[in-house]
Design a protein around this motif. Sequence first.
Motif, PDB file in Angstrom:
ATOM      1  N   ILE A  86       0.960  -1.223  -0.077  1.00 58.69           N
ATOM      2  CA  ILE A  86      -0.039   0.048   0.072  1.00 58.69           C
ATOM      3  C   ILE A  86       0.791   1.319   0.063  1.00 58.69           C
ATOM      4  O   ILE A  86       0.850   2.028  -0.821  1.00 58.69           O
ATOM      5  CB  ILE A  86      -0.948   0.171   1.321  1.00 58.69           C
ATOM      6  CG1 ILE A  86      -1.890  -1.083   1.040  1.00 58.69           C
ATOM      7  CG2 ILE A  86      -1.658   1.434   1.184  1.00 58.69           C
ATOM      8  CD1 ILE A  86      -2.842  -1.479   2.398  1.00 58.69           C
ATOM      9  N   ARG A  87       1.991   1.399   0.910  1.00 63.18           N
ATOM     10  CA  ARG A  87       2.937   2.464   0.750  1.00 63.18           C
ATOM     11  C   ARG A  87       3.366   2.804  -0.486  1.00 63.18           C
ATOM     12  O   ARG A  87       3.596   3.803  -1.022  1.00 63.18           O
ATOM     13  CB  ARG A  87       3.853   2.270   2.095  1.00 63.18           C
ATOM     14  CG  ARG A  87       4.851   3.386   2.077  1.00 63.18           C
ATOM     15  CD  ARG A  87       5.893   3.068   3.235  1.00 63.18           C
ATOM     16  NE  ARG A  87       5.271   3.006   4.502  1.00 63.18           N
ATOM     17  CZ  ARG A  87       4.989   1.956   5.367  1.00 63.18           C
ATOM     18  NH1 ARG A  87       5.330   0.804   4.687  1.00 63.18           N
ATOM     19  NH2 ARG A  87       4.653   1.797   6.347  1.00 63.18           N
ATOM     20  N   THR A  88       3.903   1.729  -0.924  1.00 67.23           N
ATOM     21  CA  THR A  88       4.427   1.562  -2.271  1.00 67.23           C
ATOM     22  C   THR A  88       3.759   2.365  -3.389  1.00 67.23           C
ATOM     23  O   THR A  88       4.252   3.306  -4.387  1.00 67.23           O
ATOM     24  CB  THR A  88       5.134   0.169  -2.714  1.00 67.23           C
ATOM     25  OG1 THR A  88       5.986  -0.106  -2.100  1.00 67.23           O
ATOM     26  CG2 THR A  88       5.665   0.615  -4.291  1.00 67.23           C
ATOM     27  N   GLU A  89       2.398   1.713  -3.548  1.00 63.86           N
ATOM     28  CA  GLU A  89       1.667   2.271  -4.567  1.00 63.86           C
ATOM     29  C   GLU A  89       1.025   3.766  -4.209  1.00 63.86           C
ATOM     30  O   GLU A  89       0.973   4.484  -5.157  1.00 63.86           O
ATOM     31  CB  GLU A  89       0.307   1.461  -4.427  1.00 63.86           C
ATOM     32  CG  GLU A  89       0.577  -0.105  -4.939  1.00 63.86           C
ATOM     33  CD  GLU A  89       1.184  -0.100  -6.389  1.00 63.86           C
ATOM     34  OE1 GLU A  89       1.069   0.938  -7.031  1.00 63.86           O
ATOM     35  OE2 GLU A  89       1.750  -1.091  -6.510  1.00 63.86           O
ATOM     36  N   ILE A  90       0.830   4.217  -3.117  1.00 60.37           N
ATOM     37  CA  ILE A  90       0.528   5.679  -2.672  1.00 60.37           C
ATOM     38  C   ILE A  90       1.849   6.394  -3.017  1.00 60.37           C
ATOM     39  O   ILE A  90       1.601   7.517  -3.644  1.00 60.37           O
ATOM     40  CB  ILE A  90       0.486   5.748  -1.150  1.00 60.37           C
ATOM     41  CG1 ILE A  90      -1.005   4.831  -0.655  1.00 60.37           C
ATOM     42  CG2 ILE A  90       0.534   7.237  -0.669  1.00 60.37           C
ATOM     43  CD1 ILE A  90      -1.328   4.945   0.792  1.00 60.37           C
ATOM     44  N   GLN A  91       2.944   6.096  -2.994  1.00 59.89           N
ATOM     45  CA  GLN A  91       4.050   6.922  -3.339  1.00 59.89           C
ATOM     46  C   GLN A  91       4.111   7.024  -4.849  1.00 59.89           C
ATOM     47  O   GLN A  91       4.581   8.044  -5.246  1.00 59.89           O
ATOM     48  CB  GLN A  91       5.601   6.104  -2.879  1.00 59.89           C
ATOM     49  CG  GLN A  91       5.580   6.288  -1.327  1.00 59.89           C
ATOM     50  CD  GLN A  91       6.800   5.509  -0.880  1.00 59.89           C
ATOM     51  OE1 GLN A  91       7.357   4.847  -1.619  1.00 59.89           O
ATOM     52  NE2 GLN A  91       7.198   5.613   0.585  1.00 59.89           N
ATOM     53  N   ASN A  92       3.595   5.977  -5.508  1.00 58.68           N
ATOM     54  CA  ASN A  92       3.703   6.134  -6.997  1.00 58.68           C
ATOM     55  C   ASN A  92       2.668   7.177  -7.320  1.00 58.68           C
ATOM     56  O   ASN A  92       2.885   7.747  -8.246  1.00 58.68           O
ATOM     57  CB  ASN A  92       3.286   4.646  -7.522  1.00 58.68           C
ATOM     58  CG  ASN A  92       4.324   3.735  -7.567  1.00 58.68           C
ATOM     59  OD1 ASN A  92       5.612   4.265  -7.564  1.00 58.68           O
ATOM     60  ND2 ASN A  92       4.130   2.477  -7.565  1.00 58.68           N
ATOM     61  N   CYS A  93       1.476   7.026  -6.719  1.00 51.09           N
ATOM     62  CA  CYS A  93       0.412   8.126  -6.833  1.00 51.09           C
ATOM     63  C   CYS A  93       0.982   9.434  -6.701  1.00 51.09           C
ATOM     64  O   CYS A  93       0.663  10.380  -7.485  1.00 51.09           O
ATOM     65  CB  CYS A  93      -0.880   7.653  -6.072  1.00 51.09           C
ATOM     66  SG  CYS A  93      -1.743   6.102  -6.514  1.00 51.09           S
ATOM     67  N   ILE A  94       1.763   9.727  -5.551  1.00 49.53           N
ATOM     68  CA  ILE A  94       2.257  10.930  -5.222  1.00 49.53           C
ATOM     69  C   ILE A  94       3.114  11.379  -6.294  1.00 49.53           C
ATOM     70  O   ILE A  94       3.104  12.563  -6.775  1.00 49.53           O
ATOM     71  CB  ILE A  94       2.995  11.061  -3.815  1.00 49.53           C
ATOM     72  CG1 ILE A  94       1.736  10.703  -2.839  1.00 49.53           C
ATOM     73  CG2 ILE A  94       3.625  12.087  -3.952  1.00 49.53           C
ATOM     74  CD1 ILE A  94       2.162  10.481  -1.503  1.00 49.53           C
TER      75      ILE A  94
END
Length: 465
Positions: free
Chosen positions: A284-292
Amino acid sequence: HPVNGLLVVDYKAQNIRQEATASALKLGALGLLVIAAVCLGIWFALVRLVITPLNAVEKATKALSQGLFDTQVPVRGNDEIARLGSSFNRMSDQLRQSLQQLRQSEHFLQALIDAIPDGIRVIDPDFRILKANAAYCAQVGQPMDQVVGSMCYASSHGRDTQCPYTMVRCPVVELCHQNGDQMTAQDKHIGIDGNELYVEVSSARVDMVVDGKAVACVVESIRNLDEQAKISQQQRLSEIGLLAAGVAHEIYNPLSSIDLGLTALQSDLEANEAAKTLEYFETIRTEIQNCIKITDSLLLLSAPAGNVQNLIALDEVVPETLSLLRFEAEQTGVTITHDIPNRSRILGSDSDIRMLVINLAMNAIHAMPDGGNLHVTTRREGGDIVLEVSDQGVGIAPQDLSSIFMPFWSRRADASTGRGLGLSIVRAILDRNNAKIEVESTLGKGSTFSVHFPDADHEVQDGNA
């Protein structure tokens, strides 16, 4: 009557003759005096009543011929000379009013054409500029008094002789000498500072009276294509709108992963599986960082261009920008690769460089309708950082290479509709960021655009040396 005698009278006649002569001389002198007095009176009368007024009329006529239309002559009496003076004064008033109306009309016409944002000039058959507006003077960087009266080819093309109309379309030749009606063509003008200016020239023939003769002239409306191609915030947002589908796709995938992760997290929490829970948190943290990252890239791309130069790391900016095109590239079978060494740094506007990469990459994607590889790399060359964008597309015809940077010029291989502003925007960005571009292309094999930026680290080393 008898004669009583004779009376003899004897006298001297000399005195009588002298007296008669003296009397005659006196009478003659008196007559001459009278005649002289009469002539003198007539002379004074002529001077006062005829010669002086006529001299005044003559002086006023000379003044009128020199452009002093407010000249008047004094009028005395009601004789023929006075009526002549009155007629002259009326003529002078009429000429002054006509000249004033003419000047007002000329000022109105000049103000009217000066209000037109496109350059306007009127050219006679001898290639001489008869009239121009302020926009044209601004385009060529010359004052009005220098433009009017000059040769058109000297003013707009910096030539000493007329343009070879066998190689370029000349409105004067086609419309005046060959009796054409109107024409529109794109051309390249050269300003007084030597800078090139891409223009669209719309020309029409018009018959005018010049020096009392009817002459076929040419009226040109010159649109500055470079001005239309300047990057504005609206144009930036328009370009970014083309990326909306790709960005939505890029954000949708991480959000889907987050949703799946949260669902699995909920199930594992219920089952008390702590190890798997930590893995889901990391996902989840990795995908949120991708969105950011995607959102940051989009915001930086949409930022207005500024005059302040920043230190830009191409190894960060280029991959972030290319990621916005991943979805569109996949739809056309294009693979995007990049090889950007660390510390590839330049000075410039961050949003400008991102927009430059977007336009060059989009241009490459459109050149590969059947798919291919889009490769972006950088290298050091002398004191420059060279950014290369290479594709395996259809290539550019040699005769078109000189036109690809002109505004509104478009030849897309994928048959999609374009505005023809992509590469002209690139050229505007290069001018603002002190960079230059080279193009190599082979039909059927592809093209390579090489952008030369001053190496920021090299400039720092030179400054410390």
